[in-house]
Design a protein around this motif. Structure first.
Motif, PDB file in Angstrom:
ATOM      1  N   PRO A  82       0.037  55.242   4.742  1.00 15.01           N
ATOM      2  CA  PRO A  82      -1.299  55.809   3.852  1.00 15.01           C
ATOM      3  C   PRO A  82      -1.743  53.864   4.047  1.00 15.01           C
ATOM      4  CG  PRO A  82       1.055  55.179   2.644  1.00 15.01           C
ATOM      5  CD  PRO A  82       1.482  55.526   3.941  1.00 15.01           C
ATOM      6  N   PHE A 121      -4.503  50.182   2.689  1.00 11.50           N
ATOM      7  CA  PHE A 121      -5.548  50.317   1.949  1.00 11.50           C
ATOM      8  C   PHE A 121      -5.604  49.032   1.870  1.00 11.50           C
ATOM      9  CE2 PHE A 121      -7.744  48.660  -2.208  1.00 11.50           C
ATOM     10  CZ  PHE A 121      -9.069  49.563  -1.996  1.00 11.50           C
ATOM     11  N   VAL A 135      -3.139  56.758   7.897  1.00 14.99           N
ATOM     12  CA  VAL A 135      -4.118  56.861   6.266  1.00 14.99           C
ATOM     13  C   VAL A 135      -4.372  56.374   5.969  1.00 14.99           C
ATOM     14  CG1 VAL A 135      -4.843  59.132   5.154  1.00 14.99           C
ATOM     15  CG2 VAL A 135      -3.464  59.563   6.644  1.00 14.99           C
ATOM     16  N   ASP A 136      -5.971  55.827   6.752  1.00 13.70           N
ATOM     17  CA  ASP A 136      -6.573  54.772   5.536  1.00 13.70           C
ATOM     18  C   ASP A 136      -7.476  55.435   5.042  1.00 13.70           C
ATOM     19  OD1 ASP A 136      -7.945  51.704   5.663  1.00 13.70           O
ATOM     20  OD2 ASP A 136      -9.398  53.001   5.464  1.00 13.70           O
ATOM     21  N   ASP A 137      -7.273  54.728   3.445  1.00 13.16           N
ATOM     22  CA  ASP A 137      -7.463  55.311   2.094  1.00 13.16           C
ATOM     23  C   ASP A 137      -9.251  54.435   1.817  1.00 13.16           C
ATOM     24  OD1 ASP A 137      -7.834  56.408  -0.124  1.00 13.16           O
ATOM     25  OD2 ASP A 137      -7.008  54.949  -1.678  1.00 13.16           O
ATOM     26  N   ARG A 138     -10.074  54.484   2.597  1.00 14.94           N
ATOM     27  CA  ARG A 138     -11.322  53.895   2.918  1.00 14.94           C
ATOM     28  C   ARG A 138     -11.093  52.350   2.406  1.00 14.94           C
ATOM     29  NH1 ARG A 138     -14.594  56.226   5.917  1.00 14.94           N
ATOM     30  NH2 ARG A 138     -16.813  55.314   4.375  1.00 14.94           N
ATOM     31  N   HIS A 175      -6.127  58.708  10.614  1.00 12.96           N
ATOM     32  CA  HIS A 175      -7.659  59.182   9.747  1.00 12.96           C
ATOM     33  C   HIS A 175      -7.661  58.367   8.898  1.00 12.96           C
ATOM     34  CE1 HIS A 175      -9.519  62.742   7.954  1.00 12.96           C
ATOM     35  NE2 HIS A 175      -8.910  62.594   7.166  1.00 12.96           N
ATOM     36  N   LEU A 201     -10.307  58.758   5.196  1.00  9.36           N
ATOM     37  CA  LEU A 201     -10.690  59.877   4.513  1.00  9.36           C
ATOM     38  C   LEU A 201     -11.684  59.234   4.376  1.00  9.36           C
ATOM     39  CD1 LEU A 201      -7.997  59.521   1.715  1.00  9.36           C
ATOM     40  CD2 LEU A 201      -7.886  60.778   3.666  1.00  9.36           C
ATOM     41  N   ASN A 214     -12.490  56.914  -1.461  1.00 11.32           N
ATOM     42  CA  ASN A 214     -11.308  56.159  -1.312  1.00 11.32           C
ATOM     43  C   ASN A 214     -10.577  57.477  -3.144  1.00 11.32           C
ATOM     44  OD1 ASN A 214      -9.518  54.873  -3.987  1.00 11.32           O
ATOM     45  ND2 ASN A 214      -9.496  53.444  -1.979  1.00 11.32           N
ATOM     46  N   LYS A 242      -3.654  56.385  -2.707  1.00  5.56           N
ATOM     47  CA  LYS A 242      -2.978  56.177  -2.377  1.00  5.56           C
ATOM     48  C   LYS A 242      -1.989  58.172  -2.268  1.00  5.56           C
ATOM     49  CE  LYS A 242       2.368  54.085  -1.165  1.00  5.56           C
ATOM     50  NZ  LYS A 242       3.374  53.720  -2.699  1.00  5.56           N
ATOM     51  N   ALA A 298      -3.433  59.955  -0.041  1.00  7.81           N
ATOM     52  CA  ALA A 298      -3.640  59.858   1.657  1.00  7.81           C
ATOM     53  C   ALA A 298      -2.532  60.164   2.148  1.00  7.81           C
ATOM     54  CB  ALA A 298      -3.380  58.440   1.714  1.00  7.81           C
ATOM     55  N   LYS A 311      -2.739  64.170   2.689  1.00  5.64           N
ATOM     56  CA  LYS A 311      -3.246  64.199   4.214  1.00  5.64           C
ATOM     57  C   LYS A 311      -2.389  63.903   4.920  1.00  5.64           C
ATOM     58  CE  LYS A 311      -6.620  65.334   6.307  1.00  5.64           C
ATOM     59  NZ  LYS A 311      -7.507  66.535   6.298  1.00  5.64           N
TER      60      LYS A 311
END
Length: 623
Positions: A248, A250, A278-281, A313, A315, A318, A321, A324, A327
């Motif tokens: 994850p 960020f 997985v990027d959390d915006r 991926h 998101l 936001n 964590k 993310a 997902k």
């Protein structure tokens, strides 16, 4: 800007930098069996043994061959010359078995095959912890060439040590460290037991105080006992389950590239490992950095099926964590999922070691060991280095003895995918006293797993992480951890009694001791001296012995000069960190991180600014 306002000084992290290999995925097993991992590391294998040796043996040889970027002075003295005379050079890189030195091109007195006396001091942070020592040994010149270095043409001399540095240090210092630490640890344990015998004698005079003293000592000593007895689950060469690593991210553009590469570059079967970022915006350049690294890996290591095994991926919005991570789990194709923080870096054999306890079908989650990557940055990171090591190698190892590790830590932990999916809704929507649980995700998920399954720790599954080097950030992190510890310990207390009785007993003791500690310290250091006019010598001596246990255990296992910071940490804990606990008592329902912009942090900041504006308006000040 007013002249009296000083510009905040940027902290430069000090990291140990391995020399980059020309192969992007140098540790990944060759799927076409053209060259084995051992071959690529230059390891010779005996004919007729299948070409592969014991995994631990190969890993030891790999560690010997690892080269690190270096920049320190080296003195080269030819055989027969005076000890104080010689040629000065500059180290370019170093390993346990050799050294590359840059010299002035005009110096042409050495050739391949020459045996020299070589002297240098390895600065802290150049090599792994424990290597920050002075060296005076013999080496043989094995290669000579010219190369540009620091903008000028330099003569490069490659040396092979007559004895590897590991063997040299074992004879010169490491061996003494082990004997010294072992002897002093035995003394400290005996002294603590003697002091607790005194507590029994005076038990009738202050029942509560001496009961706490005996309980705290028994709790701590047994943690060290079971931590010493702990052993890893050894590698079974026939057990390589499918694994999906989930990262994850960020706002981690500074470190994410190294995290991704360390996760992909694992000594693990190609068809059994995938990595999902997985990027959390993120609001920085993390996404672009992730795309750049993935493109590089796809282009340079296509033969390792990286296009199918490495993906990202982003998101839609936001979500935090936990969102993310969930997902990533939903996207995972394998039955085991590994969570890795975006500022943590895996050793090449971390996954191979981490999955071994899952041979037990009742095992639900396993934590690896987390070391501090930026340990030599400043005193703040050095304090954390000793604390991290003891927290994992002693405390988690002791819990693993009973298959009941109470926190599968965020930097590196593995779970059964089915269990994450089973608890995902409760995890994502978790609230405490009406507030959303936005941190402590590792402890929270561990509680879900531990309720029905076993949890374990693998010391050989190693990752390193970037810890706070700024005191303000560190204190906020510690407050957040104490709040999540209180919240999740209360949850665990509802079911832990069903586990192994001895483990359950010490869980409850471990819950009461830290909570009561501020009261005990106030009583001993202030009430007793003021009211009874008695100097708290016994109490202070007990604190010193407990601090020595931490420091000497670190010296015993790590053979590092940083052991002294165990004593410093204990003093710092008593003066500063201990007093966060009463604050955590009355604020442990809070959901703000304090160190990142979660929706809860933004809401809290807006409320604070609104109160400031309201107060300024009330007294008629402009804002």
């Amino acid at each position: 800007m007013p002249m009296f306002l000083k510009k905040e000084k940027k902290i430069v992290e000090v990291l140990t930098l391995p020399r980059e290999d020309r192969r992007t995925l140098s540790n990944v097993p060759d799927p076409e069996n053209i060259r084995t991992t051992a071959d690529r590391r230059g390891i010779k294998t005996d004919e007729g043994d299948g070409g592969e040796k014991d995994a631990d043996y190969l890993n030891r040889l790999r560690l010997l061959s690892l080269r690190y970027v270096a920049d320190f002075d080296v003195l080269l003295v030819s055989e027969g010359h005076k000890k104080k005379s010689g040629i000065k050079g500059k180290a370019v890189d170093i390993s346990s078995t050799g050294l590359l030195v840059a010299l002035d091109p005009a110096i042409d007195r050495f050739k391949a095959g020459d045996k020299l006396n070589i002297r240098f001091n390895i600065p802290p942070g150049t090599m792994p912890e424990g290597f920050e020592l002075a060296v005076n040994t013999h080496a043989i010149a094995v290669r000579q060439f010219t190369r540009e270095h620091d903008g000028t043409e330099k003569l490069m001399l490659a040396f092979e040590f007559v004895k590897p540095l590991t063997e040299y240090f074992q004879r010169k210092r490491w061996g003494y460290s082990v004997y010294t630490a072992s002897g002093l640890l035995f003394f400290a344990v005996c002294f603590i037991m003697l002091m607790r015998a005194e507590s029994i004698i005076y038990f009738k005079y202050d029942f509560i105080l001496y009961l706490y003293s005996l309980t705290a000592a028994a709790f701590l000593l047994t943690r060290y006992l079971f931590g010493a007895l702990y052993r890893d689950v050894r590698i079974n060469p026939d057990y390589s389950p499918g694994v999906t690593i989930i990262i994850p991210c960020f706002n981690e553009e500074q470190w994410i590239h190294r995290t991704i590469l360390s996760c992909v570059n694992q000594d693990y079967p190609v068809d059994k490992l995938e990595v999902i970022v997985v990027d959390d915006r993120s609001t920085d350049n993390s996404v672009a950095r992730i795309q750049q690294v993935i493109a590089m890996v796809h282009n340079e290591a296509e033969r390792f099926a990286t296009k199918e095994r490495l993906k990202m991926h982003v998101l839609a919005e936001n979500g935090g964590k936990r969102v993310a991570l969930v997902k990533g789990v939903e996207m995972a194709k394998h039955d085991l999922v590994v969570f890795v923080d975006s500022d943590s870096f895996l050793d090449p054999t971390a996954i191979k070691h981490l999955v071994q306890p899952f041979q037990d079908p009742r095992m639900g989650g396993v934590a690896g060991r987390t070391d501090v990557e930026n340990k030599y940055t400043n005193s703040v990171t050095k304090l954390q280095t000793v604390r991290y090591y003891i927290a994992f190698r002693i405390m988690k190892a002791a819990e693993s003895w009973f298959d009941s590790v109470t926190c599968l830590s965020g930097p590196l932990s593995c779970y059964r995918k089915e269990l994450i999916l089973k608890h995902k809704e409760a995890w994502l929507t978790q609230k405490f006293l009406g507030q959303p649980a936005t941190f402590g995700d590792d402890r929270s998920m561990t509680n879900f797993i531990l309720r029905t399954h076993r949890t374990a720790y693998q010391d050989a599954a190693i990752c390193s992480t970037i810890v706070p080097s700024d005191m303000n950030v560190f204190l906020k992190q510690q407050m957040r951890w104490k709040r999540s510890w209180l919240r999740e310990s209360l949850r665990a207390g509802l079911f832990i009694w069903r586990k192994e009785p001895f483990m359950a007993l010490f869980f409850y003791i471990g819950l009461v001791v830290p909570i009561a500690a501020p009261v005990i310290v106030l009583y001993n250091l202030f009430y007793v001296p003021i009211v009874h006019q008695v100097f708290p010598g016994t109490f202070l001596m007990g604190l010193l012995m407990m601090a020595l246990l931490m420091s000497l255990a670190h010296l015993l296992f790590r053979k590092s000069k940083l052991w002294i910071f165990g004593l410093v940490f204990c003093i710092f804990y008593e003066l500063v960190l201990l007093w966060q606990m009463p604050v955590a008592w009355v604020t442990f329902w809070k959901s703000t991180w304090g160190t990142r912009e979660t929706p809860q942090d933004i809401e809290a900041r807006n409320k604070k600014e609104a109160r400031k504006r309201k107060n300024k308006n009330r007294i008629g000040l402009p804002f």
